[in-house]
Design a protein around this motif. Structure first.
Motif, short mmCIF file in Angstrom:
data_model
loop_
_atom_site.label_atom_id
_atom_site.label_comp_id
_atom_site.label_asym_id
_atom_site.label_seq_id
_atom_site.Cartn_x
_atom_site.Cartn_y
_atom_site.Cartn_z
N ASP A 160 -2.10 5.31 3.29
CA ASP A 160 -1.46 5.51 4.59
C ASP A 160 -0.75 4.26 5.11
N ASP A 161 -1.01 3.12 4.48
CA ASP A 161 -0.28 1.90 4.84
C ASP A 161 1.09 1.84 4.19
N ILE A 162 1.34 2.68 3.20
CA ILE A 162 2.58 2.60 2.41
C ILE A 162 3.69 3.40 3.08
N ASP A 163 4.85 2.75 3.29
CA ASP A 163 6.00 3.48 3.82
C ASP A 163 7.24 3.34 2.94
N GLY A 164 7.10 2.66 1.81
CA GLY A 164 8.21 2.57 0.84
C GLY A 164 7.70 2.93 -0.54
N VAL A 165 8.37 3.82 -1.25
CA VAL A 165 7.95 4.23 -2.60
C VAL A 165 9.12 4.08 -3.55
N LEU A 166 8.91 3.29 -4.61
CA LEU A 166 9.96 3.03 -5.59
C LEU A 166 9.38 3.25 -6.98
N CYS A 167 10.06 4.00 -7.81
CA CYS A 167 9.56 4.19 -9.17
C CYS A 167 10.67 4.68 -10.09
#
Ligand SMILES: [Zn+2]
Lengths: 138, 378
Positions: free
Chosen positions: B42-49
């Motif tokens: 829930d702390d993550i607001d950016g996702v890159l893969c």
């Protein structure tokens, strides 16, 4: 059943493959900067001009680099080992091809070896430009 | 510098993992990296893969991001993701970015197919000539390098030997038996001039990183690794169109950008990770990034300067040649840079302050470069 994975031309590449069927190596040249280029596009990748036109290349080339593949790719099971090469055409552009007409050994394939295009029919639509040694000194 | 890596972990296993799908390997690595950073999803607001869609990875983990980046240009995608994450954080698009990699390269569980339309440019102008994957395309430039600079078969083999020496003392490495130049040259020819031991492994595994602003870097449990300089570039989609077979334009542009941003010299680098899909790839990196002159990489490797005890420690995890290579190996290069800068590496070097992780995408198609440091004053 074609022995290799064969291309399907797109509108921009159709002239190249139509030429190949007639045993003509069709390239494009930019009328603005004078450079020949490959692969086919309706504009010059160097100067972005769209004043470009098709012409038939000489078919002369030199061996720019290569590998001798020992992996039987689809359609090549009976041909291992075989030479996958990049050749530099007399007009400047480079293209991938196979080197044929010579035993696939490094001693037969010095870098810069002079080459000449030869044609191999694959289907009613597709004939591939392959290259063989032209007999001159590298 | 604006960003820092505060979480970094690989999957528990790397190598052969037949009981996990590719997206689960993303998730396992992501959850481990979050734990490493003391964070929750829930702390993550950016996702890159890369490989999988960031949409799919965010959904799988239960994250609703404000920033997504699916840059998927091969094995250097993750260097580029860290660069993009730093920029996105600086621009206020997100605060806490998760970069994930997972690939079932060996077991092929939950992987997309290799299929490509016969109308694609590569299908028209390369596939008809029997190029079955990277071993016959990535390798094509090297004979030209040998011809122009007198680079030898023994020098190429030396890359594999030096890299194996690091793997010998890394318990997680897949290939740990000592090898000699003769062993390499006597191994099966895959695509002349390349032998089996000059080609990377094919494995399963994953890794993930958490990136935040440099200002927040000390709020996390692990020693921060600061992003000092970054670069990216691309050149061609078909190896036959590479401008000069003796050098990578994308490597040069990406490396120059990273050094310009970092404001340091080549001699300031303490540790290097150069993506080694095939033995010539780190040779091209050494030259393009300016550590040696053009054509000088062969003797450099032959002198074992990159091996344990040498003055240029390179690929200290054992590399893609001997440690692991899932397909998009760049994540593992970054992980080793982070471990060295934290002091956590299996082959820990003394006093590492700066590390460079340079990746290749496709067959010299693209490049990404990170210069990292543990020195907050840098
Ligand atoms: Zn032009």
């Amino acid at each position: 059943m074609p022995k290799r994975p064969l291309p399907q031309p797109t509108p921009e590449t159709q002239e190249f493959w139509d030429g190949a069927r007639r045993h003509e190596l069709r390239l494009q040249r930019c009328n603005a900067c004078g450079r020949a280029y490959f692969f086919p596009r309706p504009f010059c990748p160097r100067c972005a001009s769209d004043d470009v036109g098709w012409f038939t290349a000489s078919g002369k080339a030199r061996l720019y680099s290569y590998v001798i593949s020992h992996r039987p790719a689809p359609g090549f099971k009976d041909d291992v080992p075989y030479v996958i090469a990049v050749v530099e055409l007399e007009e400047g552009p480079r293209m991938m091809t196979n080197i044929v007409g010579v035993e696939p050994k490094p001693e037969n394939l010095p870098i810069d070896l002079p080459l000449q295009v030869t044609w191999e029919r694959q289907s009613d639509e597709i004939t591939l430009p392959l290259f063989e040694p032209s007999g001159g000194a590298p | 510098m604006s960003a820092a890596i505060v979480g970094a972990r690989e999957t528990e296993m790397v190598g052969v993992i037949p009981d996990k799908s590719a997206i689960e390997l993303h998730a396992e690595a992501a959850r481990a990296a979050l734990a490493d950073a003391g964070l929750t999803k829930d702390d993550i607001d950016g996702v890159l893969c890369a490989g999988q869609s960031p949409v799919a990875v965010a959904e799988y983990l239960g994250i609703t991001p404000t920033y997504i980046d699916g840059t998927s240009v091969g094995g250097c995608s993750f260097m580029i993701h860290v660069r993009h994450a730093a920029a996105a954080i600086a621009a206020g698009l997100c605060t806490t970015a998760l970069v994930t990699h997972g690939e079932s390269g060996r077991s092929r569980v939950g992987m997309g197919g290799f299929g490509q339309s016969p109308q694609m440019l590569g299908s028209q102008f390369e596939s008809p000539y029997g190029v079955a994957g990277p071993p016959t395309r990535f390798t094509l430039p090297f004979l030209r390098h040998m011809h122009e600079y007198g680079t030898t078969h023994e020098q190429l083999a030396s890359v594999a030997v030096a890299t194996r020496r690091w793997a010998e003392t890394n318990p997680r490495a897949m290939m740990r038996e000592p090898i000699t130049v003769d062993d390499v040259l006597n191994s099966r020819i895959i695509a002349y001039p390349f032998h089996l031991l000059e080609c990377c492994l094919v494995t399963d595994g994953g890794g993930a990183l958490v990136v935040v602003s440099a200002e927040r870097a000390k709020d996390f449990p692990k020693k921060p690794v600061y992003v000092l300089g970054t670069g990216e570039s691309s050149e061609h989609s078909m190896i036959s169109q590479m401008h000069d077979f003796t050098e990578s334009r994308a490597f040069k542009v990406s490396g120059a950008s990273a050094f310009a941003e970092a404001g340091i010299e080549r001699s300031d680098i303490d540790h290097a990770m150069f993506y080694d899909a095939f033995a010539h790839t780190p040779m091209f990196a050494l030259e393009a990034l300016g550590f040696v002159g053009k054509g000088e990489s062969g003797p450099f490797f032959e002198e074992m300067r990159t091996a344990p005890g040498g003055d240029f420690p390179l690929n200290t995890n054992g590399g893609g040649l001997s440690y692991t290579h899932t397909g998009m190996y760049g994540m593992f290069a970054i992980q080793e840079s982070v471990r060295q800068l934290r002091g956590e590496a299996a082959n820990q070097l003394p006093g590492v302050r700066t590390s460079i992780a340079h990746g290749v995408g496709g067959m010299f198609h693209a490049a990404g470069t990170l210069i990292l440091t543990n020195d907050e004053r840098a």
